[in-house]
Design an enzyme around this catalytic site. Structure first.
Site, short mmCIF file in Angstrom:
data_model
loop_
_atom_site.label_atom_id
_atom_site.label_comp_id
_atom_site.label_asym_id
_atom_site.label_seq_id
_atom_site.Cartn_x
_atom_site.Cartn_y
_atom_site.Cartn_z
N LEU A 188 0.82 -1.21 0.00
CA LEU A 188 0.00 0.00 0.00
C LEU A 188 0.85 1.26 0.00
CD1 LEU A 188 -2.70 -1.10 2.60
CD2 LEU A 188 -2.72 -1.38 0.11
N HIS A 216 -3.44 4.31 -2.28
CA HIS A 216 -4.41 3.40 -1.64
C HIS A 216 -5.03 4.05 -0.41
CE1 HIS A 216 -1.67 0.18 -3.47
NE2 HIS A 216 -2.85 -0.13 -3.96
N GLU A 275 -8.65 6.37 -10.07
CA GLU A 275 -8.63 6.78 -11.49
C GLU A 275 -7.30 6.45 -12.16
OE1 GLU A 275 -9.65 10.91 -11.69
OE2 GLU A 275 -11.79 10.44 -11.78
N LYS A 276 -6.29 6.17 -11.37
CA LYS A 276 -5.00 5.77 -11.94
C LYS A 276 -5.19 4.61 -12.93
CE LYS A 276 -0.61 4.03 -11.73
NZ LYS A 276 -0.87 2.70 -12.25
N GLN A 321 -9.73 0.13 -15.84
CA GLN A 321 -10.26 -0.80 -14.83
C GLN A 321 -11.50 -0.19 -14.16
OE1 GLN A 321 -7.86 -3.18 -11.84
NE2 GLN A 321 -8.39 -1.47 -10.55
N SER A 377 2.29 0.50 -6.76
CA SER A 377 3.14 -0.45 -6.04
C SER A 377 4.30 -0.88 -6.93
CB SER A 377 2.33 -1.68 -5.64
OG SER A 377 1.17 -1.28 -4.96
N ARG A 378 4.08 -0.88 -8.24
CA ARG A 378 5.13 -1.34 -9.17
C ARG A 378 6.24 -0.31 -9.35
NH1 ARG A 378 0.56 -4.24 -11.97
NH2 ARG A 378 1.16 -6.45 -11.95
#
Ligand code: PAF
Length: 287
Positions: free
Chosen positions: A38, A42, A153-154, A158, A191-192
C-alpha cells in the site's frame, strides 16, 4: 498514541460475521480492494471510503487470475505488516486477507468475459487482465457486500470496466472514483514503482508530462492524429518501450472518428522502463 491493532478476517465466514454486526447496528460499509504494497494512493481511497461510510473494509489479495505468463505474480511486492500498520493509522475497520484456496478453490471454473470498455488499450497487451480483475472483484463484492466500493482513477480503464460490470450484473452498490495521487514530479503512485532504479525513476516522471501536454494540445484544438503521433514520439524518446499513447472517449473508451475529439476525452498511456510497466492517464480539459 495510535493503536496499530486492526482486526483481520481470513475467511468469508469471519468477514461476513463482522459485516453483519455492523449492518445490525445500522452502519454502512465501504470497501477498498487492493493487492497490498500500500502507498498513499491506496490510503487516499481508504479515506474516501471512510468519508462515505461508517465502516471500511480493505482487502489484500494478489490475484493470480489477472497476471499472465511471464508477468510479475511471484515478485509482486508484498508487505503485510507494513500494510496493516498503514491501514490502522487510517482507522480502517477490517482487513480482509483471503488466501488463494478461498478465492479459487480446487475445481474453480468461472471467469467473466468482458467487452465494452474492456476492449483495446490494456487488453491489447494483457488479454487475460480484465477477466481476472472483474472475476476477483465480483467475488469480493459478493463476499463483502459493501454499500460503496472505491477504485482509483490511476487505473482508469479498470474503473470503467468495474462500473460496467456493476451495472450489467446488477450489483447493489455504488462505485466511487478516487483521484490519482502523484509524486512531486507527477509520477502516479503505484506499487510497481518499487521496480524502478534511480535512472528509471527519474525518467518515469516524464509520462505525466507527456500526457498533460497531449491533453493540452487536444484542448487547444490540435489535430488528434498529429497530437497523438507527437505524444508517441515523445514517449518513445524517454521510455524503453511504449505499448500505447491514445486519446479515447472518457465515458466509453471508444476511439474518436476522423481525427477529431468530440465530447469529453481522456488520454491514456502504458510504457515500459526496464522490468516495470507504467500506466497513467489524465482528463482532457473541456474546450
Ligand atoms: O487495482 C488493483 O489493485 C487490482 O486490480 C484489484 C482491483 C484489487 C483487483 O485485484
Amino acid at each position: 498514541m495510535i493503536n496499530l491493532q486492526i482486526p483481520h478476517a481470513t475467511t468469508i465466514r469471519a468477514l461476513r460475521a463482522r459485516v453483519k454486526s455492523w449492518r445490525e447496528a445500522g452502519e454502512t460499509v465501504g470497501f477498498v480492494p487492493t493487492m497490498g504494497a500500500l502507498h498513499d494512493g491506496h490510503l487516499a481511497l481508504v479515506r474516501l471510503a471512510r468519508a462515505h461510510c461508517d465502516r471500511v473494509v480493505t482487502s489484500i489479495f494478489v490475484n493470480p487470475a489477472q497476471f499472465g505468463q511471464g508477468e510479475d505474480l511471484a515478485t509482486y511486492p508484498r508487505d503485510g505488516v507494513e500494510d496493516a500498520s498503514k491501514l490502522a493509522k487510517e482507522r480502517c475497520d477490517l482487513i480482509y486477507v483471503p488466501d488463494r484456496e478461498i478465492m479459487y478453490p480446487d475445481h474453480y471454473t468461472t471467469m467473466l468475459t468482458l467487452e465494452g470498455p474492456a476492449l483495446g488499450l490494456e487488453s491489447d497487451f494483457r488479454p487475460h487482465f480484465f477477466g481476472g480483475v472483474a472475476t476477483v472483484v465480483a467475488k469480493l463484492f459478493n463476499q463483502v457486500r459493501p454499500d460503496v466500493a472505491v477504485f482509483g482513477e490511476k487505473d482508469y480503464q479498470q474503473l470503467l470496466v468495474i462500473r460496467q460490470m456493476v451495472k450489467d450484473l446488477d450489483f447493489d452498490l455504488d462505485i466511487i472514483a478516487g483521484e490519482t495521487i502523484r509524486e512531486a514530479d507527477g509520477l502516479a503512485m503505484s506499487s510497481r514503482n518499487a521496480y524502478l532504479n534511480d535512472d528509471q525513476r527519474q525518467r518515469a516522471g516524464k509520462l505525466n508530462e507527456i500526457l498533460k501536454s497531449f491533453g493540452g494540445a487536444l484542448h487547444s484544438g490540435a489535430d488528434l492524429t498529429e497530437a497523438q503521433a507527437m505524444a508517441m514520439t515523445a514517449a518513445q524518446d524517454v521510455f524503453d518501450g511504449v505499448d500505447y499513447v491514445q486519446a479515447r472517449c472518457a465515458t466509453t473508451l471508444q476511439s474518436f472518428d476522423a481525427g477529431k475529439v468530440t465530447g469529453p476525452a481522456r488520454v491514456l498511456a502504458a510504457v515500459r522502463l526496464g522490468d516495470a510497466r507504467l500506466i497513467d492517464n489524465c482528463a482532457v480539459p473541456a474546450s
